[in-house]
Design an enzyme around this catalytic site. Structure first.
Site, PDB file in Angstrom:
ATOM      1  N   SER A  12     -81.223  61.658 -14.099  1.00 48.70           N
ATOM      2  CA  SER A  12     -79.982  61.193 -13.483  1.00 48.70           C
ATOM      3  C   SER A  12     -78.789  62.031 -13.955  1.00 48.70           C
ATOM      4  CB  SER A  12     -79.797  59.702 -13.758  1.00 48.70           C
ATOM      5  OG  SER A  12     -78.780  59.150 -12.972  1.00 48.70           O
ATOM      6  N   ASP A  28     -84.310  57.762  -2.761  1.00 49.37           N
ATOM      7  CA  ASP A  28     -83.389  57.564  -3.876  1.00 49.37           C
ATOM      8  C   ASP A  28     -82.053  58.178  -3.460  1.00 49.37           C
ATOM      9  OD1 ASP A  28     -81.867  57.563  -6.162  1.00 49.37           O
ATOM     10  OD2 ASP A  28     -83.382  58.469  -7.459  1.00 49.37           O
ATOM     11  N   HIS A  82     -83.793  54.125  -7.747  1.00 48.73           N
ATOM     12  CA  HIS A  82     -83.354  54.991  -8.839  1.00 48.73           C
ATOM     13  C   HIS A  82     -83.783  54.472 -10.212  1.00 48.73           C
ATOM     14  CE1 HIS A  82     -80.875  58.196 -10.447  1.00 48.73           C
ATOM     15  NE2 HIS A  82     -80.269  57.358 -11.243  1.00 48.73           N
TER      16      HIS A  82
END
Length: 309
Positions: A157, A253, A279
């Site tokens: 991320s 995502d 996610h």
């Protein structure tokens, strides 16, 4: 419509944030290669610096995502967030190898982003810049002391964005260390992901990273989330590291697989909202890479790389 744009922009930004040579080089005494004595002031070419005995053969860099790290966390024994996705990768590697052989280093940075619901937090840009600076310092310092150590760069991320940016500069020849010292890069849910840039070990994807999808309206995002710049594609496409950089992304995502027209219509807003939970499921989602999960793939990939070095 303006309200819809606002919701989409905030959601996308929120989620976005959310080999080589390992032999020791032995120093050599200067030896005159000619039949006679050397001339006064003449010396042999200096041998390359030796790798100290204490240096690790490999250093694995792990960059956690938003709220999964802290600036004062211990990079060798991180405890900022026991539920960090990246711990499911770094801990198995720490258990598999002696620390003097394989160093596992977790990036300690203020993994936050300031937004309308968290005004007290550090902005995304400042958080990302802090993480980048600390990662590059670790790479430079280790390489200066241990020139033969090979690196594996991993992140999730917001950490994936940081690692991807650092790897892009290294591959483009402007980075913290030479590209030859990077054995591989593998990042998960990168907000600047592009199809065809790096290697996708999973299923085909139709979208792009949210920072690319939202770049045309970066000004709108800044108005809602100050200090969150949507920077679009990376400059070098990973350069010389492109053939050893892996981009892992779950279909739908909204962080790494956002539609390019994510701001066009209520249907896209609903799609982003529905994809929000994807996610957070990389440790259990078997629909990212066939027959495995993203974290298990990373562990297997890292072990294979380490064992080849």
């Amino acid at each position: 419509m303006r309200k819809t744009l606002t919701v989409v922009a905030v959601l996308a930004v929120l989620a976005v944030i959310g080999v080589g040579v390992t032999q020791f080089l032995e120093s050599q005494d200067g030896i005159d290669g000619g039949t006679g004595g050397g001339q006064p002031g003449e010396s042999d070419t200096a041998a390359p610096p030796a790798q100290p005995d204490w240096c690790p053969r490999v250093e694995v860099i792990s960059a956690p995502g938003t709220w999964e790290s802290a600036a004062d966390d211990d990079p060798l024994n991180p405890t900022a967030n026991p539920h960090s996705f990246m711990l499911s990768v770094s801990n198995p590697l720490k258990e598999a190898y002696a620390p003097e052989d394989v160093k596992v280093w977790t990036l300690p940075y203020t993994a936050q982003f300031k937004n309308i619901n968290a005004q007290q937090e550090m902005s995304y840009d400042d958080s990302r810049n802090e993480g980048t600076a600390r990662l590059e310092t670790e790479l430079r310092d280790t390489h200066a002391s241990c020139p033969a150590t090979q690196f594996l760069l991993t992140g999730f991320s917001q950490g994936a964005v940081i690692v991807g940016d650092v790897a892009d500069k290294i591959g483009g020849g402007t980075g913290a260390i030479p590209a030859d010292n990077v054995a591989g890069v593998a990042i998960v849910a990168d907000g600047r992901r592009e199809n065809g840039v790096g290697i996708n070990p999973g299923f085909d994807l139709g979208g792009v990273g949210a920072e690319i999808a939202l770049q045309p309206v970066s000004g709108l995002v800044q108005g809602i989330v100050p200090g969150a710049t949507m920077r679009g594609p990376r400059e070098f496409g990973f350069g010389s590291l492109a053939d050893r950089t892996y981009q892992i992304c779950a279909p739908n995502d909204s962080i790494c697989d956002a539609p390019r027209d994510a701001l066009n219509g209520l249907d896209r807003a609903r799609g982003l909202i529905e994809a929000n939970g994807v996610h957070a499921m990389y440790a259990s989602n078997t629909g990212v890479i066939a027959d495995t999960t993203a974290n298990q793939w990373l562990v297997d990939w890292a072990r294979q790389k380490i064992d080849q070095i």
